[in-house]
Design a protein around this motif. Structure first.
Motif, mmCIF file in Angstrom:
data_model
loop_
_atom_site.group_PDB
_atom_site.id
_atom_site.type_symbol
_atom_site.label_atom_id
_atom_site.label_comp_id
_atom_site.label_asym_id
_atom_site.label_seq_id
_atom_site.Cartn_x
_atom_site.Cartn_y
_atom_site.Cartn_z
ATOM 1 N N LEU A 161 0.808 -1.110 0.136
ATOM 2 C CA LEU A 161 -0.001 -0.145 0.004
ATOM 3 C C LEU A 161 1.000 1.433 0.190
ATOM 4 N N ARG A 162 2.047 1.077 0.844
ATOM 5 C CA ARG A 162 2.712 2.321 0.813
ATOM 6 C C ARG A 162 3.397 2.720 -0.422
ATOM 7 N N LEU A 163 3.866 1.491 -1.303
ATOM 8 C CA LEU A 163 4.486 1.548 -2.587
ATOM 9 C C LEU A 163 3.513 2.347 -3.518
ATOM 10 N N LEU A 164 2.248 2.022 -3.511
ATOM 11 C CA LEU A 164 1.239 2.454 -4.424
ATOM 12 C C LEU A 164 0.955 4.030 -3.749
ATOM 13 N N GLY A 165 1.477 4.673 -2.864
ATOM 14 C CA GLY A 165 1.465 5.926 -2.464
ATOM 15 C C GLY A 165 0.252 6.261 -1.510
ATOM 16 N N LEU A 166 -0.442 5.067 -1.000
ATOM 17 C CA LEU A 166 -1.578 5.228 -0.172
ATOM 18 C C LEU A 166 -1.029 5.307 1.459
ATOM 19 N N ASP A 167 -0.818 6.458 1.863
ATOM 20 C CA ASP A 167 -0.039 6.444 3.139
ATOM 21 C C ASP A 167 -1.323 6.840 4.345
ATOM 22 N N THR A 168 -2.300 7.267 3.869
ATOM 23 C CA THR A 168 -3.341 7.572 5.032
ATOM 24 C C THR A 168 -4.589 6.839 4.636
ATOM 25 N N ILE A 169 -5.606 6.914 5.630
ATOM 26 C CA ILE A 169 -6.838 6.110 5.438
ATOM 27 C C ILE A 169 -7.667 6.948 4.502
ATOM 28 N N LYS A 175 -9.859 5.969 -3.128
ATOM 29 C CA LYS A 175 -9.436 5.283 -4.519
ATOM 30 C C LYS A 175 -10.499 4.371 -4.855
ATOM 31 N N PRO A 176 -10.745 3.966 -6.247
ATOM 32 C CA PRO A 176 -11.775 3.175 -6.551
ATOM 33 C C PRO A 176 -11.301 1.693 -6.097
ATOM 34 N N THR A 181 -9.284 -4.170 -4.549
ATOM 35 C CA THR A 181 -9.621 -5.364 -4.142
ATOM 36 C C THR A 181 -9.416 -6.603 -4.841
ATOM 37 N N ARG A 182 -9.181 -6.598 -6.401
ATOM 38 C CA ARG A 182 -8.585 -7.616 -6.946
ATOM 39 C C ARG A 182 -7.022 -7.956 -6.396
ATOM 40 N N SER A 183 -6.409 -7.028 -5.910
ATOM 41 C CA SER A 183 -5.075 -7.235 -5.536
ATOM 42 C C SER A 183 -4.942 -7.553 -4.008
ATOM 43 N N PHE A 184 -5.620 -7.001 -3.276
ATOM 44 C CA PHE A 184 -5.558 -7.328 -1.962
ATOM 45 C C PHE A 184 -6.545 -8.099 -1.298
ATOM 46 N N GLY A 185 -7.778 -8.278 -2.092
ATOM 47 C CA GLY A 185 -8.814 -9.032 -1.452
ATOM 48 C C GLY A 185 -9.803 -8.094 -0.733
ATOM 49 N N GLN A 186 -11.022 -9.115 -0.292
ATOM 50 C CA GLN A 186 -12.088 -8.340 0.293
ATOM 51 C C GLN A 186 -11.829 -7.750 1.851
ATOM 52 N N LYS A 187 -10.637 -8.163 2.500
ATOM 53 C CA LYS A 187 -10.468 -7.493 3.666
ATOM 54 C C LYS A 187 -10.004 -6.407 3.730
ATOM 55 N N LEU A 188 -9.223 -5.717 2.708
ATOM 56 C CA LEU A 188 -8.906 -4.482 2.698
ATOM 57 C C LEU A 188 -9.978 -3.336 2.771
#
Length: 475
Positions: A161-169, A175-176, A181-188
């Protein structure tokens, strides 16, 4: 510091204030910590012992604050205080009391209160405030700037997530969903929705094996209020029989309703003294049934005696010379459960010369009658708290005021009595050493009588400010 394992890595699992101050942090690899800091003391952590202690703390919180408490490993508790906060002076009172009492146990606690478990978890650990209360409906503003680590996500998900630049909630929530969800699953996004209150997250309360408990499981869900009341009374009868066999009386009784959607609704009642009378306890519980939302139906009811005390049978002896003491304890319990325990009290006199300390609140069931030390002194029925400054015209050092102005109105004094000198209690506060007050009873032209005092003896500045104050009014 303590070390543990995170998969195959050895990492720092806990650190004291000194280690944190010099730059260590929880989750840091042990090898990195040893390379950065000299004379570092690292010991093996004991997760099993930590889990046992956390369960004990959960049971302690269950008995003191709420019937809905769960452990939030590795070092947290989650409390559902809906319907229970008024018993401790409101939401702020609960937060303050939890932090203070844990500090007395030498446990540093960070507490947050929010609409959801996920939001409270995030704010307690990542907001930087020891005590944080979020008003209803304000979760979004409180969460958007917190790091993504606050969402209770798996550790292996965070670097990506950090690599994608997603640092904060906030950045993640904007984000779409489909690609992530395809990359990280439903739990995200499940964690995101739980934190923001879009998805329910039921609390499974801790259960102490030593607590007396009875339950009823239904083949078909129930939901009608009269049906809930009927089974509440039946469970109360069973509970009182169990209590009688154990020689106990209950001081707090919890009733959990498990709904078909796995959500748990809870009501509880407290009593001033140990009780095991079925009718009395059932009445207290049934008065709260209207607060229960059955949803699509209730398939299980569990009643637990959260706090019990010994209750032995006693002989009641009738006396012709003295009337029997009125039994008002049932009324006490009804009022306390409706308005909170802090709303019901008795006032008893205290052995002190300082008027504002002369009365204290005690529980209504307390047998003490207080001190009779000041019974002979004249005191007004209505006290002004705190004493209010007045403008007075008086001759120092011992004469009463001839006139005074209070709350914008001027009064001419017709009669006066005094002074009554009250000295500061130096054993209570160093600031009161050598301080005095001179009290006067003043009757004005329209017949009203006031109780005023001058700070100091009228001659020496070190004894007080020499200003005048209104402290009470006689009826």
């Amino acid at each position: 510091m303590l070390k543990g394992s995170d998969g195959r890595r050895r990492v720092i699992s806990a650190a004291d204030d000194l280690a944190l101050h010099v730059g260590a942090r929880v989750g840091m690899p042990v090898a990195q910590a040893e390379a950065l800091f000299a004379d570092l003391v690292i010991m093996d952590g004991d997760p099993t012992a930590d889990s046992i202690v956390l369960e004990k703390l959960a049971i302690w919180a269950l008995r003191r604050y709420s019937p809905m408490v769960a452990a939030d490993p590795p070092a947290g508790l989650v409390l559902d205080i809906q319907g229970a906060a008024h018993l401790h002076g409101g939401e702020a009172g609960v937060v303050e009391d939890v932090v203070q009492r844990l500090a007395e146990m030498h446990i540093t606690a960070f507490a947050a209160l929010a609409d959801t478990w996920g939001a409270a978890h995030a704010l307690a650990r990542f907001s930087g405030n020891q005590k944080r209360i979020i008003a209803p409906g304000q979760i979004a503003d409180a969460l958007v700037n917190l790091p993504v680590e606050a969402l209770r996500l798996p550790a292996d998900m965070l670097p990506d997530l950090r690599l994608l630049g997603l640092d904060t909630i906030g950045e993640l929530a904007a984000k779409p969903r489909a690609p992530l969800t395809r990359s990280f699953g439903q739990k995200l996004f499940r964690r995101v929705d739980q934190a923001f209150g879009r998805l329910a997250e039921p609390i499974e309360p801790v259960e102490a094996p030593e607590l007396i408990s009875v339950q009823r499981v239904f083949a078909e869900p129930i939901g009608a209020p009269e049906t809930i009341e009927k089974y509440t009374r039946r469970l109360t009868d069973q509970m009182c029989k169990r209590l009688e066999e154990a020689g106990l009386g209950v001081r707090r009784l919890d009733l959990h309703f498990t709904r078909v959607d796995n959500r748990i609704e809870t009501i509880f009642v407290s009593t001033a003294k140990p009780v095991r009378e079925p009718k009395r306890l059932a009445k207290l519980l049934c008065d709260k049934i209207e607060t229960v939302d059955p949803g699509w139906g209730i398939d299980k009811m569990v009643m637990t005696a959260a706090f019990v005390e010994d209750l032995a049978m006693r002989q009641v002896v009738a006396s012709y010379s003295e009337p029997a003491r009125p039994d008002v304890e049932e009324l006490w319990d009804v009022l306390a459960n409706r308005y909170g325990t802090d709303s019901l009290y008795r006032a008893v006199p205290v052995a002190t010369d300082i008027p504002e300390r002369a009365v204290k609140r005690v529980p209504p069931t307390c047998d003490g009658t207080g001190s009779t030390r000041n019974a002979a002194f004249r005191r007004p029925q209505r006290m002004v708290r705190p004493p209010e400054p007045i403008m007075a015209l008086a001759v120092l050092p011992d004469h009463p005021p001839r006139a005074f102005t209070w709350r914008g109105q001027r009064y001419a004094v017709a009669r006066a009595d005094g002074p009554e000198r009250v000295r500061g209690e130096w054993w209570v506060s160093d600031n009161e050493k050598g301080k005095v007050r001179d009290y006067f009873v003043l009757e004005v032209e329209n017949g009203e009588r006031f109780w005023v005092f001058r700070g100091g003896d009228g001659q020496h500045a070190e004894t007080g400010s020499l200003n005048w104050f209104m402290h009470g009014k006689f009826d």
